[in-house]
Write a protein that holds these residues in place. Structure first.
Motif: not given
Lengths: 661, 661
Positions: B457-469
């Motif tokens: 695995i490289g990156h991973l992403a969560a739903t709106e995980g980069d934001t305040v929400a």
């Protein structure tokens, strides 16, 4: 978005009650009960939940079928798993593509693209309009060796080797400006056929007035001879058959009882050329005047003999059987086909040829034995203006079935049924063939069922439906419009593939697959298990164009730099996590030739190679050798690097190209 | 292929028995009973069947999330529905793409691509290496206006307008050869940040000897000022901060309590340059010597003031805050970070900054308040060789959690948890943050759970995980290797996205998505409902580059041909099913300028425009105006045509370009 749906809450009830009861018997039903709960919680109807379970391929499992889909004007070929409808791979054919390094500097790909633009073209081409993939066959079944695909725009044929799944040839076919007519392989892939769509002038300079259209323009049917070892087309052994200047459309090969024949339909037998601002009808009006156009019936085995006998004209390197010769030798016959046909498809038994006339509500089903008999008996209804004999419609048609509005293409399940796409109805009709396909006399040539699709279906494809081994497992609808099926993501909307499970009791769409990366026209679907030639790694040092050991292969310990005149040859190896050499010094104005060998032998150990500012990007698959050439036009220190995340220290897989002033 | 699995036949038993019992109650259970039957018949375990139902989006329904994934060296941006993991759209950014006509002759796209290759580059560029998409934000939440993406190879930034989802700008950023450092938007998209990866010489001609690396090479952090109306970056209002010649890696913006700060980590603070054939260590060895590298902490609001006060040097059109000024003004501080960091990610509360050092088994979590305090108190542990003050590690770290081997990137669920990717372990670890993210003191900074992913695995992403929400709904693993997860389809294997349902009791991969068309590095996942600016049709006559009415728009009845000197201007309309004019006559040697307006107002009524032999292919979305120019270099009759299947008479949507001798 579809209409609000009624939730079938019973799903959850059953699961819960069943779970409560069986809990004692089976000791724990969390998993089973959960299916209904999940479906309900997610708002799925029973039908939808069934669709989910019917199309899902579990993580790590393989799809039993691979669909080869053209990409339309993306110029690519897309591989999709069936039934999961997951895009497994995109293979660039006519267009450069930088992920795989195709046309982005890699020598082997530049060779293919350069050879693919002959003097026939006004300029070098960087795109194609891929329409009809044709998998190679042996004995009328897919053999997993090669796949061919046409460039409808520019009269070309691409070939992909199903060992490494890379394009290996673009053949620019002389004497044809376009190539649409259903690419197909003959049952043993002796030839791959492609015919022109719009005809072109036969004049020396390619120009003729539209007023001389009937006299000066001609269509062309091309049988490209295939080298069975390499899959490459050989123009020297190929032949062409000149056709009248109608617009030749789809085409298909005979098989079994019809082996040796090819079928091309046509529209615009009116020979309309448009010119609305000059007082003429638009083409779509001019080309829709007559009640019948012409199904072209070509005896290609006879044509092969005629070509072998030298009764040809040499035009731009290809032997051409002129229209007059084709008529005189009995190679070309016509049968009337209802208004503005589009699709022509031979059934798995080879007996029946189905034609959809897009302005006629019927599918018309021809019988090859009736055709052969009519030809033998010269049962003609005159000739067309060029002298091509026209078989009597009623003598060669086995049946017609009223299927709906805008019928286009037919696919088969190998069980006596045809499935025809209906563009105007946005539907698919299932109909029966006749006794020669195993259908009882009283059931023959009848409409069975009709289902809606979303929306404006073009082609459709059944699993192995083009072959003698059609197995009737799945059907995929290739819908041209998607309108409200997916979220609005800008002005250019995706196409929509829809999956239909042919083993279900009733036909029903079970899954939508958006296609937001091209416009596939046609697909062929092969059993995954037939792709036995596929490889994961090259023997280290392989030139992907030839599959031979490359002259510039560099093995471990052989890395070096050699300067010959103004050329700097860099023999480089790539291996997790470094390039050797990792510092390359050249002088401004020198020509740099980097010969890079990926010396990895592990599947998936792909490296990339990019140089900032120099427009170089390569994919180096395990074992592969790639050369890239460029002029060192700009001074600087350029941090070349591995563009494919290969290892924990991938980021450190970097070096310096120093271009000294 | 995964290991043989134990079938949970109980699924079918429950469904059948449940069905039998409930049949009387509910009157017909075919549907419900069928779920277990289908799962069993298809060999799905309960877990797999649950995955199918959890990830399925029914035909016609919309995914609740859209993932914006970079395409890596494909140079594209891919839009994927979540949880269905269907590829909804590919948007070309740095590479030409003929389906959409981008870089295939369309004037607006040529403008973008031409402007995107400045004199900084050695040659015109036809590719990019897209890494990190950054959706525009307002108040720290995605606002659905624009998305930005970097070209890691060539130091550029692309911008896509989320009205029509087309690329509108490529900004070639001066003074940076590469651009890797986590593109991010500041919380109100005042700036989009991108920093260099490998440093470049600051010399006039871009060249310096590697021996002078420490002296002559510099990194750069760029704050690109964004015009809120158009989304365009404005170099004149942007500023750059010079950095030491370490290799700057990922970056992230502060938010809420850390708003105004930016974080970039770095590796190769050893300043190794390789040269294995010259007796040096390879870079991956040389760059892995020290126990600590440097987290760069940038006070960008202070930098903005310093730039506004004119304490900058103008370099190639951009205001540069030199390294000395950055130090003197307190803009740049370092904090030690464990060996060879890769990811740096700010949590949704803005308090915590997680760093994965890929050669250290811990995630290190910094606290912004501790950082601010240490800066205020000058709690330094000396400086780096360039004079940048180094904060004391123990003063700024809130906690460390041992998560496994090869930790890279962290995402968040907004509920106090982080999820970190582990390249070497092929796993994801879930861990808790501290009290400032709502975690009880005794539970803080602990490992919660670890699950395997397939593979590397490289990156991973969560739903709106980069934001305040960040909402903790789904997590997607971006795996670099797929090895045995998909059928062998040649030497270049797909990447593998894996979907994880964060609302399930335990973390578990529920679906695999092959990525066989590029190598995504990072993604951001936005709620579909936030894409409120998306349009389906342009007002008829719109220039897509400006969204203004085009000067060459041609409305119905205005079609015409005007010859001015050697230029032939064709004002053409496209409408189902004809082009007007449909016959265009020019002379060899003339320049042809076709201004084509799609006068359709219906969503999805897209036309294409291709000319055989002339390398022209356009997409004409409803309402759009596109101009294409070419020299009529070859005589002939060329059948131009609509390349997008638009209507029942689409095939007849064709005309003739006559190039007279």
């Amino acid at each position: 978005m579809k209409n609000p749906k009624v939730l079938v809450a019973i799903v959850a009830i059953v699961a819960l009650v069943g779970g409560a009861i069986l809990g004692r018997l089976a000791g724990g039903l969390g998993g089973a009960a959960s299916l209904g709960e999940i479906a309900e919680a997610r708002g799925l109807t029973v039908e939808e939940a069934e669709g989910a379970l019917s199309s899902f391929i579990a993580p790590g499992d393989y799809d039993p079928y691979i669909m080869f889909a053209s990409g339309g004007h993306s110029g690519n070929l897309h591989l999709v798993g069936v039934p999961s409808m997951r895009l497994l791979k995109t293979i660039p054919v006519f267009t450069p593509e930088s992920w795989s390094g195709y046309g982005q500097g890699a020598d082997w790909s530049e060779t293919i693209l350069d050879e693919g633009s002959s003097d026939k073209q006004a300029t070098e081409l960087a795109w194609g309009d891929t329409h009809h993939p044709a998998l190679s066959e042996t004995g009328g079944e897919y053999d997993g060796r090669f796949v061919y695909i046409n460039d409808r725009a520019n009269g070309r044929l691409g070939m992909v080797d199903l060992r490494d799944f890379k394009t290996k040839q673009i053949l620019d076919i002389p004497n044809m400006q376009t190539s649409h007519g259903g690419v197909f392989a003959t049952p043993d892939t002796d030839y791959v056929h492609v015919s022109s769509m719009t005809p072109m002038p036969t004049t020396e300079d390619g120009f003729a007035e539209l007023e001389d259209y009937e006299e000066s323009f001609r269509g062309m049917s091309t049988f490209v001879a295939i080298d069975p070892a390499t899959g490459r087309g050989d123009l020297g052994k190929s032949f062409q058959i000149e056709l009248p200047p109608y617009t030749q459309d789809l085409a298909d090969a005979g098989k079994l009882v019809s082996d040796g024949y090819a079928f091309i339909n046509s529209y615009n037998s009116e020979m309309a050329v448009g010119g609305v601002m000059e007082g003429n009808d638009p083409i779509e009006v001019g080309a829709s005047q007559k009640d019948f156009d012409f199904l072209h019936i070509i005896d290609w085995k006879k044509a092969e003999s005629v070509a072998a006998a030298g009764k040809t004209e040499m035009r731009n390197g290809v032997r051409v059987i002129t229209l007059d010769t084709a008529i005189a030798e009995g190679i070309l016959h016509f049968a009337p086909e209802p208004r503005s046909p589009h699709g022509v498809d031979v059934d798995p038994t080879g007996n029946y040829i189905s034609v959809g006339g897009k302005l006629d509500p019927n599918v018309t089903i021809y019988d090859i034995e009736l055709i052969k008999q009519a030809i033998a008996e010269k049962d003609f209804d005159g000739t067309d203006p060029y002298g091509v004999p026209i078989l009597k419609f009623e003598s060669v048609v086995a049946g017609q079935v009223e299927v709906g509005l805008g019928p286009l293409h037919t696919q088969y399940d190998g069980k006596g049924n045809g499935f025809i796409s209906l563009f105007l109805d946005s539907a698919i009709s299932k109909f029966t063939l006749g006794p020669k396909a195993g259908v009882a006399e009283e059931d023959a040539f009848k409409l069975v069922e009709k289902i809606p699709v979303n929306y404006n279906i073009g082609h459709l494809a059944a699993t192995e439906g083009d072959t003698v081994a059609a197995d009737g497992r799945y059907l995929v609808a290739l819908n041209k419009w998607s309108i409200d099926r997916f979220p609005v993501l800008g002005t250019l909307k995706p196409q929509n593939f829809q999956l239909i499970d042919l083993e279900a009791d009733k036909l029903r769409v079970i899954a939508d697959m958006p296609i937001g990366f091209g416009e596939p026209h046609y697909t062929q679907i092969i059993k995954t298990e037939r792709l036995v030639n596929a490889i994961e790694v090259y023997e280290v040092g392989t030139d992907p164009l030839t599959f031979e050991h490359s002259e510039v292969a560099t093995h471990a310990g052989e890395a070096r730099v050699e300067t010959i005149g103004n050329d700097v040859h860099v023999y480089m190896t790539a291996m997790r996590s470094h390039f050797t050499p990792d510092v390359v010094r050249v002088k401004k104005g020198q020509r740099v030739l980097m010969h890079i060998t990926n010396i990895e032998e592990t599947p998936d150990a792909t490296h990339g190679f990019g140089i900032p500012g120099y427009n170089v990007e390569l994919s180096l698959d395990p074992g592969e050798v790639v050369t890239v050439e460029f002029d060192a036009t700009k001074t600087g220190a350029f941090a070349f690097y591995c563009t494919e995340f290969c290892s924990a220290l991938h980021l450190e897989m970097q070096g310096w190209l120093l271009v000294e002033p």
